[in-house]
Design a protein around this motif. Structure first.
Motif, PDB file in Angstrom:
ATOM      1  N   ILE A 150       0.842  -1.198   0.000  1.00 18.66           N
ATOM      2  CA  ILE A 150       0.000   0.000   0.000  1.00 18.66           C
ATOM      3  C   ILE A 150       0.882   1.255   0.000  1.00 18.66           C
ATOM      4  CG2 ILE A 150      -1.700   1.326   1.309  1.00 18.66           C
ATOM      5  CD1 ILE A 150      -2.780  -1.356   2.379  1.00 18.66           C
ATOM      6  N   HIS A 151       1.883   1.252   0.864  1.00 21.90           N
ATOM      7  CA  HIS A 151       2.796   2.403   0.945  1.00 21.90           C
ATOM      8  C   HIS A 151       3.539   2.596  -0.378  1.00 21.90           C
ATOM      9  CE1 HIS A 151       5.446   5.386   2.670  1.00 21.90           C
ATOM     10  NE2 HIS A 151       6.508   4.671   2.357  1.00 21.90           N
ATOM     11  N   GLY A 152       3.991   1.515  -0.973  1.00 19.47           N
ATOM     12  CA  GLY A 152       4.699   1.611  -2.244  1.00 19.47           C
ATOM     13  C   GLY A 152       3.821   2.120  -3.362  1.00 19.47           C
ATOM     14  N   THR A 153       2.550   1.714  -3.371  1.00 18.30           N
ATOM     15  CA  THR A 153       1.621   2.181  -4.398  1.00 18.30           C
ATOM     16  C   THR A 153       1.352   3.672  -4.261  1.00 18.30           C
ATOM     17  OG1 THR A 153       0.556   0.000  -4.493  1.00 18.30           O
ATOM     18  CG2 THR A 153      -0.683   1.878  -5.379  1.00 18.30           C
ATOM     19  N   VAL A 154       1.149   4.112  -3.022  1.00 15.36           N
ATOM     20  CA  VAL A 154       0.948   5.545  -2.776  1.00 15.36           C
ATOM     21  C   VAL A 154       2.177   6.334  -3.218  1.00 15.36           C
ATOM     22  CG1 VAL A 154       0.641   7.311  -1.005  1.00 15.36           C
ATOM     23  CG2 VAL A 154      -0.678   5.189  -0.887  1.00 15.36           C
ATOM     24  N   GLY A 155       3.357   5.819  -2.879  1.00 19.13           N
ATOM     25  CA  GLY A 155       4.594   6.486  -3.260  1.00 19.13           C
ATOM     26  C   GLY A 155       4.773   6.574  -4.762  1.00 19.13           C
ATOM     27  N   LEU A 156       4.369   5.526  -5.482  1.00 14.12           N
ATOM     28  CA  LEU A 156       4.486   5.531  -6.940  1.00 14.12           C
ATOM     29  C   LEU A 156       3.570   6.572  -7.564  1.00 14.12           C
ATOM     30  CD1 LEU A 156       5.627   4.350  -9.534  1.00 14.12           C
ATOM     31  CD2 LEU A 156       3.830   2.590  -9.442  1.00 14.12           C
ATOM     32  N   PHE A 157       2.336   6.654  -7.091  1.00 14.90           N
ATOM     33  CA  PHE A 157       1.411   7.676  -7.601  1.00 14.90           C
ATOM     34  C   PHE A 157       1.937   9.084  -7.305  1.00 14.90           C
ATOM     35  CE2 PHE A 157      -1.904   4.289  -7.647  1.00 14.90           C
ATOM     36  CZ  PHE A 157      -2.329   4.487  -8.954  1.00 14.90           C
ATOM     37  N   PHE A 158       2.533   9.248  -6.122  1.00 17.26           N
ATOM     38  CA  PHE A 158       3.100  10.549  -5.773  1.00 17.26           C
ATOM     39  C   PHE A 158       4.261  10.902  -6.703  1.00 17.26           C
ATOM     40  CE2 PHE A 158       6.139  13.074  -3.164  1.00 17.26           C
ATOM     41  CZ  PHE A 158       5.385  14.226  -3.084  1.00 17.26           C
ATOM     42  N   LEU A 159       5.105   9.916  -7.016  1.00 18.90           N
ATOM     43  CA  LEU A 159       6.224  10.142  -7.932  1.00 18.90           C
ATOM     44  C   LEU A 159       5.728  10.545  -9.310  1.00 18.90           C
ATOM     45  CD1 LEU A 159       9.175  10.049  -8.795  1.00 18.90           C
ATOM     46  CD2 LEU A 159       8.953   7.566  -9.057  1.00 18.90           C
ATOM     47  N   ILE A 160       4.655   9.930  -9.781  1.00 20.45           N
ATOM     48  CA  ILE A 160       4.103  10.257 -11.099  1.00 20.45           C
ATOM     49  C   ILE A 160       3.589  11.686 -11.136  1.00 20.45           C
ATOM     50  CG2 ILE A 160       2.237   9.706 -12.719  1.00 20.45           C
ATOM     51  CD1 ILE A 160       2.536   6.762 -11.834  1.00 20.45           C
ATOM     52  N   LEU A 161       2.979  12.129 -10.033  1.00 21.56           N
ATOM     53  CA  LEU A 161       2.440  13.488  -9.977  1.00 21.56           C
ATOM     54  C   LEU A 161       3.518  14.528  -9.702  1.00 21.56           C
ATOM     55  CD1 LEU A 161      -0.144  15.322  -9.870  1.00 21.56           C
ATOM     56  CD2 LEU A 161      -0.131  14.943  -7.390  1.00 21.56           C
ATOM     57  N   LEU A 162       4.602  14.131  -9.042  1.00 23.52           N
ATOM     58  CA  LEU A 162       5.602  15.077  -8.555  1.00 23.52           C
ATOM     59  C   LEU A 162       6.202  15.986  -9.628  1.00 23.52           C
ATOM     60  CD1 LEU A 162       7.071  16.107  -6.077  1.00 23.52           C
ATOM     61  CD2 LEU A 162       8.745  14.249  -6.332  1.00 23.52           C
TER      62      LEU A 162
END
Length: 241
Positions: free
Chosen positions: A55-67
């Protein structure tokens, strides 16, 4: 909208809202990961969530895409909310309005830097480290440091926003109204015009940007390069010490 309520650009509200949700989710799930596998600095009696790392990794990946989009917007359209040439000296004026504003600008800038550190270190970690008790990897320590900085900066960001702008400023970020010149229908046209103007005056534009706020331009380069590194580094290197 009334004059008592500040107007926030629609694109800022969208990027700020989504990134804010992802940052808060990353902070919460990151703590739950720590609370499940580490616990060296204390823990809370929270039931274990088995897929919390995923879950944490998925949230982090979406954040990286938006960053990338959020960072570019922040460093240009939102530049006034970031570090200014006089921000550090004005931190000596404790208690004055400019002190609160300067502190918020510093926190906003540090949060962008910490976000890059978080996504790079997170991408370089291996999923099996924490479950088997390997807690001394350098990338994990970087990830913990980034988490602490982001928690502190988020708290300062919210508190200073409430202090500087009060409830009207906070509520303006959740407004669904927007002006005609801020309509999503003209975003592409505006972007194309900006890119055309920038490319046709490239040397002058770069020179103007560097002279306007040199320190912030350096930070912008570091952040954008860091984002690129977060995307490509795991492809070329195996995660490790």
């Amino acid at each position: 909208m009334t004059r008592s309520v500040p107007y926030q650009p629609l694109l800022l509200r969208i990027l700020h809202g989504i990134s804010g949700i992802l940052v808060i989710a990353a902070i919460i799930t990151g703590f739950l990961v720590y609370n499940t596998f580490d616990k060296r600095f204390g823990k809370l009696p929270i039931p274990k969530i088995d897929p919390i790392q995923d879950i944490h990794g998925t949230v982090g990946l979406f954040f990286l895409i938006l960053l990338p989009a959020f960072a570019i917007y922040s460093f240009h359209a939102g530049e006034k909310r970031l570090l200014q040439p006089d921000s550090i000296p004005k931190l000596s004026q404790f208690g004055k309005p400019i002190w609160w504003v300067s502190l918020q600008r510093l926190a906003n800038t540090l949060m962008l830097i910490a976000s890059v550190l978080a996504v790079i270190s997170g991408r370089m970690m291996k999923e099996e480290w924490l479950p088997i008790g390997e807690l001394d990897h350098i990338w994990y320590y970087f990830h913990l440091i980034a988490w602490v900085i982001m928690v502190c900066c988020l708290a300062i960001h919210v508190l200073m926003s409430a202090k500087v702008g009060g409830a009207p400023l906070l509520l303006s970020m959740f407004s669904g109204k927007f002006r005609t010149e801020d309509s999503p229908r003209i975003w592409f046209i505006s972007l194309r015009a900006w890119l055309s103007n920038f490319s046709s005056n490239f040397p002058a534009e770069i020179n103007q940007l560097m002279q306007s706020n040199f320190s912030l331009r350096i930070i912008e380069v570091v952040v954008l390069v860091g984002i690129i590194v977060a995307f490509v580094l795991p492809v070329f290197f195996s995660a490790g010490e």
